[in-house]
Motif scaffolding. Structure first.
Motif, PDB file in Angstrom:
ATOM      1  N   ALA A 177       1.441  -8.324  -7.764  1.00 20.10           N
ATOM      2  CA  ALA A 177       1.844  -6.980  -7.331  1.00 20.10           C
ATOM      3  C   ALA A 177       1.087  -6.577  -6.066  1.00 20.10           C
ATOM      4  N   TRP A 178      -0.218  -6.801  -6.045  1.00 18.02           N
ATOM      5  CA  TRP A 178      -1.021  -6.430  -4.872  1.00 18.02           C
ATOM      6  C   TRP A 178      -0.607  -7.240  -3.644  1.00 18.02           C
ATOM      7  N   GLN A 179      -0.376  -8.541  -3.838  1.00 16.68           N
ATOM      8  CA  GLN A 179       0.012  -9.380  -2.706  1.00 16.68           C
ATOM      9  C   GLN A 179       1.366  -8.964  -2.144  1.00 16.68           C
ATOM     10  N   GLN A 180       2.278  -8.552  -3.013  1.00 17.98           N
ATOM     11  CA  GLN A 180       3.592  -8.102  -2.554  1.00 17.98           C
ATOM     12  C   GLN A 180       3.505  -6.785  -1.788  1.00 17.98           C
ATOM     13  N   SER A 181       2.523  -5.963  -2.132  1.00 16.90           N
ATOM     14  CA  SER A 181       2.452  -4.634  -1.513  1.00 16.90           C
ATOM     15  C   SER A 181       1.977  -4.676  -0.066  1.00 16.90           C
ATOM     16  N   ILE A 182       1.211  -5.690   0.321  1.00 17.45           N
ATOM     17  CA  ILE A 182       0.634  -5.730   1.671  1.00 17.45           C
ATOM     18  C   ILE A 182       1.702  -5.751   2.765  1.00 17.45           C
ATOM     19  N   PRO A 183       2.687  -6.646   2.720  1.00 15.47           N
ATOM     20  CA  PRO A 183       3.725  -6.603   3.765  1.00 15.47           C
ATOM     21  C   PRO A 183       4.559  -5.325   3.709  1.00 15.47           C
ATOM     22  N   MET A 184       4.732  -4.764   2.520  1.00 15.86           N
ATOM     23  CA  MET A 184       5.459  -3.495   2.400  1.00 15.86           C
ATOM     24  C   MET A 184       4.703  -2.372   3.102  1.00 15.86           C
ATOM     25  N   ALA A 185       3.385  -2.333   2.921  1.00 15.68           N
ATOM     26  CA  ALA A 185       2.561  -1.300   3.551  1.00 15.68           C
ATOM     27  C   ALA A 185       2.605  -1.418   5.070  1.00 15.68           C
ATOM     28  N   LEU A 186       2.643  -2.645   5.575  1.00 21.35           N
ATOM     29  CA  LEU A 186       2.738  -2.851   7.021  1.00 21.35           C
ATOM     30  C   LEU A 186       4.066  -2.318   7.561  1.00 21.35           C
ATOM     31  N   LYS A 187       5.153  -2.606   6.850  1.00 22.42           N
ATOM     32  CA  LYS A 187       6.469  -2.140   7.293  1.00 22.42           C
ATOM     33  C   LYS A 187       6.559  -0.618   7.265  1.00 22.42           C
ATOM     34  N   ALA A 188       5.819   0.006   6.305  1.00 23.71           N
ATOM     35  CA  ALA A 188       5.874   1.463   6.156  1.00 23.71           C
ATOM     36  C   ALA A 188       4.843   2.186   7.025  1.00 23.71           C
ATOM     37  N   ASN A 189       4.008   1.427   7.751  1.00 22.24           N
ATOM     38  CA  ASN A 189       2.881   2.028   8.479  1.00 22.24           C
ATOM     39  C   ASN A 189       2.013   2.874   7.549  1.00 22.24           C
ATOM     40  N   PHE A 190       1.859   2.409   6.323  1.00 20.60           N
ATOM     41  CA  PHE A 190       1.094   3.099   5.280  1.00 20.60           C
ATOM     42  C   PHE A 190      -0.339   2.552   5.327  1.00 20.60           C
ATOM     43  N   ILE A 191      -1.178   3.164   6.178  1.00 26.62           N
ATOM     44  CA  ILE A 191      -2.535   2.658   6.394  1.00 26.62           C
ATOM     45  C   ILE A 191      -3.358   2.736   5.117  1.00 26.62           C
ATOM     46  N   GLY A 192      -3.256   3.870   4.426  1.00 21.61           N
ATOM     47  CA  GLY A 192      -3.995   3.998   3.170  1.00 21.61           C
ATOM     48  C   GLY A 192      -3.612   2.920   2.177  1.00 21.61           C
ATOM     49  N   GLY A 193      -2.327   2.653   2.068  1.00 24.55           N
ATOM     50  CA  GLY A 193      -1.868   1.614   1.157  1.00 24.55           C
ATOM     51  C   GLY A 193      -2.408   0.242   1.521  1.00 24.55           C
ATOM     52  N   GLN A 194      -2.514  -0.025   2.825  1.00 22.95           N
ATOM     53  CA  GLN A 194      -3.054  -1.313   3.265  1.00 22.95           C
ATOM     54  C   GLN A 194      -4.529  -1.454   2.900  1.00 22.95           C
ATOM     55  N   ALA A 195      -5.255  -0.343   2.887  1.00 22.18           N
ATOM     56  CA  ALA A 195      -6.675  -0.375   2.541  1.00 22.18           C
ATOM     57  C   ALA A 195      -6.878  -0.443   1.037  1.00 22.18           C
ATOM     58  N   PHE A 196      -6.203   0.451   0.290  1.00 24.71           N
ATOM     59  CA  PHE A 196      -6.476   0.576  -1.135  1.00 24.71           C
ATOM     60  C   PHE A 196      -6.118  -0.670  -1.925  1.00 24.71           C
ATOM     61  N   VAL A 197      -5.018  -1.329  -1.547  1.00 25.09           N
ATOM     62  CA  VAL A 197      -4.634  -2.518  -2.285  1.00 25.09           C
ATOM     63  C   VAL A 197      -5.702  -3.597  -2.142  1.00 25.09           C
ATOM     64  N   ARG A 198      -6.323  -3.663  -0.978  1.00 26.40           N
ATOM     65  CA  ARG A 198      -7.358  -4.671  -0.770  1.00 26.40           C
ATOM     66  C   ARG A 198      -8.638  -4.331  -1.539  1.00 26.40           C
ATOM     67  N   VAL A 199      -8.895  -3.051  -1.744  1.00 30.50           N
ATOM     68  CA  VAL A 199     -10.036  -2.655  -2.574  1.00 30.50           C
ATOM     69  C   VAL A 199      -9.841  -3.185  -3.997  1.00 30.50           C
ATOM     70  N   ASP A 200      -8.703  -2.852  -4.588  1.00 34.47           N
ATOM     71  CA  ASP A 200      -8.440  -3.271  -5.965  1.00 34.47           C
ATOM     72  C   ASP A 200      -8.375  -4.784  -6.098  1.00 34.47           C
ATOM     73  N   MET A 201      -7.701  -5.425  -5.143  1.00 26.43           N
ATOM     74  CA  MET A 201      -7.548  -6.869  -5.216  1.00 26.43           C
ATOM     75  C   MET A 201      -8.888  -7.571  -5.008  1.00 26.43           C
ATOM     76  N   GLY A 202      -9.700  -7.068  -4.078  1.00 22.84           N
ATOM     77  CA  GLY A 202     -11.010  -7.671  -3.827  1.00 22.84           C
ATOM     78  C   GLY A 202     -11.909  -7.586  -5.039  1.00 22.84           C
ATOM     79  N   VAL A 203     -11.953  -6.411  -5.677  1.00 27.44           N
ATOM     80  CA  VAL A 203     -12.778  -6.247  -6.880  1.00 27.44           C
ATOM     81  C   VAL A 203     -12.255  -7.146  -8.002  1.00 27.44           C
ATOM     82  N   ALA A 204     -10.946  -7.290  -8.096  1.00 31.93           N
ATOM     83  CA  ALA A 204     -10.373  -8.152  -9.132  1.00 31.93           C
ATOM     84  C   ALA A 204     -10.826  -9.599  -8.954  1.00 31.93           C
ATOM     85  N   TYR A 205     -10.838 -10.077  -7.709  1.00 35.88           N
ATOM     86  CA  TYR A 205     -11.308 -11.446  -7.486  1.00 35.88           C
ATOM     87  C   TYR A 205     -12.787 -11.585  -7.849  1.00 35.88           C
ATOM     88  N   GLY A 206     -13.573 -10.554  -7.590  1.00 33.18           N
ATOM     89  CA  GLY A 206     -14.969 -10.578  -8.009  1.00 33.18           C
ATOM     90  C   GLY A 206     -15.094 -10.634  -9.515  1.00 33.18           C
TER      91      GLY A 206
END
Length: 386
Positions: free
Chosen positions: A179-208
């Motif tokens: 779900a997080w990986q799918q959201s990144i290109p969507m956020a880019l297309k939407a110019n959704f800067i917050g979405g591009q940041a927040f998904v990486r927060v959750d995904m990064g912590v998940a990998y940790g």
């Protein structure tokens, strides 16, 4: 609106100045519709800008009151829908759910499907906090389906950003990462800067959480870079907390403690939102444990538990219960600590939070190995593996 929300045009100060100018003009003209829309935008600007919780709520409630008085159904729907976020941030969960249910009915009546999707996803996020995970999962999938049907990249990003954490909570890790990986290109297309940041927060912590802290830190560094584009937004420090969390996963307590002391985090911690607050308490507790400050951490946790109980925040209560159990064991109060962990375990099982259940069972295993019965410890280990 563009200056006041997380688009590539976000500019908190400029947005506030424009809205104040517009409000003065609307009041001079006695234009009540314009006033309602401006107060709604002031709520958005404050929520995404300086984040004064009480002021945000006041703006939103003023917009709602004017819209009701003037029978402005669409403006009322927008104001109610977005008032849920500040209500959630101050712990008014019942009010948040009520305004979302009312605005959801309005969106259906008005036929506004993109906003109905936003509404369903926002409600799903709140239900996650309340431990109503299956209900939240159903709602966010409804939101995602609507957003896909209408071709809304913003809606898909927002839905996926909420879907990921719910999947993670349920222990459906592969689906969360997808779900997080799918959201990144969507956020880019939407110019959704917050979405591009927040998904990486959750995904990064998940990998940790999964043991890959190197990958997690790299992803969170990307989040820090993207959140920097939001200027002095109160959520710009959220990735910093995620970075501290990852250093703790890596066993680097000193680096995590250093991040807690950065000016960006110490200037005004009262502004942090409910997600960041939970992460902050988790980090402060583990830093305190490493320093042997179990008694001090216990005081912090008891205060947080009291607040979470008033709000009905089940997931927070489970997480805080895990930390409190660890603090009590650290103080040598093993029987009390075990009882607290058992209560947290029961709550995690009722909510369906495998993410937290696995951690609780792991802690109980360690306690039984050190202080109790190895056979019981082995049973706990088997349960965690199931």
């Amino acid at each position: 609106t563009l200056r006041s929300t997380y688009t590539d045009q976000f500019d908190s100060e400029r947005g506030r100045a424009l809205l104040q100018e517009a409000l003065a003009l609307a009041e001079a003209l006695d234009d009540r519709r314009a006033q309602a829309k401006i107060y709604w935008n002031l709520m958005l600007q404050s929520n995404f800008g300086e984040f004064d919780a009480q002021q945000i709520v006041a703006y939103g409630e003023t917009a709602v009151a004017i819209a009701r008085e003037e029978n402005l159904r669409e403006v009322l729907a927008y104001a109610l829908n977005d008032l849920a976020r500040p209500y959630t941030q101050i712990g008014e969960m019942e009010k948040a759910e009520n305004v979302l249910e009312e605005s959801g009915r309005l969106w259906r009546e008005l036929g506004n499907r993109p906003m109905l999707a936003d509404n369903r996803a926002t409600l799903a996020s709140g239900l996650h906090y309340l431990g109503r995970l299956e209900e939240g999962l159903e709602l966010v999938n409804e939101a995602l389906n609507i957003s896909q049907a209408v071709g809304s990249y913003w809606g898909q990003t927002y839905s996926l950003n909420i879907l990921g954490p719910i999947y993670m909570e349920l222990g459906r890790i592969d689906e969360a990462l997808q779900a997080w990986q799918q959201s990144i290109p969507m956020a880019l297309k939407a110019n959704f800067i917050g979405g591009q940041a927040f998904v990486r927060v959750d995904m990064g912590v998940a990998y940790g959480y999964l043991g890959d802290t190197t990958r997690g830190l790299a992803i969170v560094e990307e989040a820090i870079a993207r959140s920097g584009e939001l200027g002095q937004s109160p959520v710009a420090y959220f990735p910093l907390l995620a970075k501290a969390r990852l250093h703790l996963y890596d066993g680097d307590v000193a680096e995590a403690a250093k991040i807690l002391d950065t000016p960006q985090l110490t200037l005004d911690m009262a502004r942090i939102n409910i997600n960041a607050s939970s992460l902050l308490i988790n980090i402060e507790s583990e830093v305190g444990f490493a320093a042997g400050e179990y008694a001090e951490v216990l005081v912090l946790l008891d205060d947080a538990i009291s607040s979470a109980e008033k709000m009905g925040m089940i997931i927070s209560l489970v997480e805080l219960g895990l930390l409190k159990g660890q603090a009590l064991v650290g103080l040598g109060r093993v029987e009390e600590g075990t009882a607290v962990l058992a209560k947290a375990r029961s709550m995690a099982e009722s909510a369906g939070s495998k993410r937290l259940l696995w951690q609780i069972l792991g802690e109980m295993y360690e306690i039984e190995m050190a202080h109790g019965d190895p056979a019981t410890a082995e049973e706990l280990r088997r349960e965690a593996q199931e």
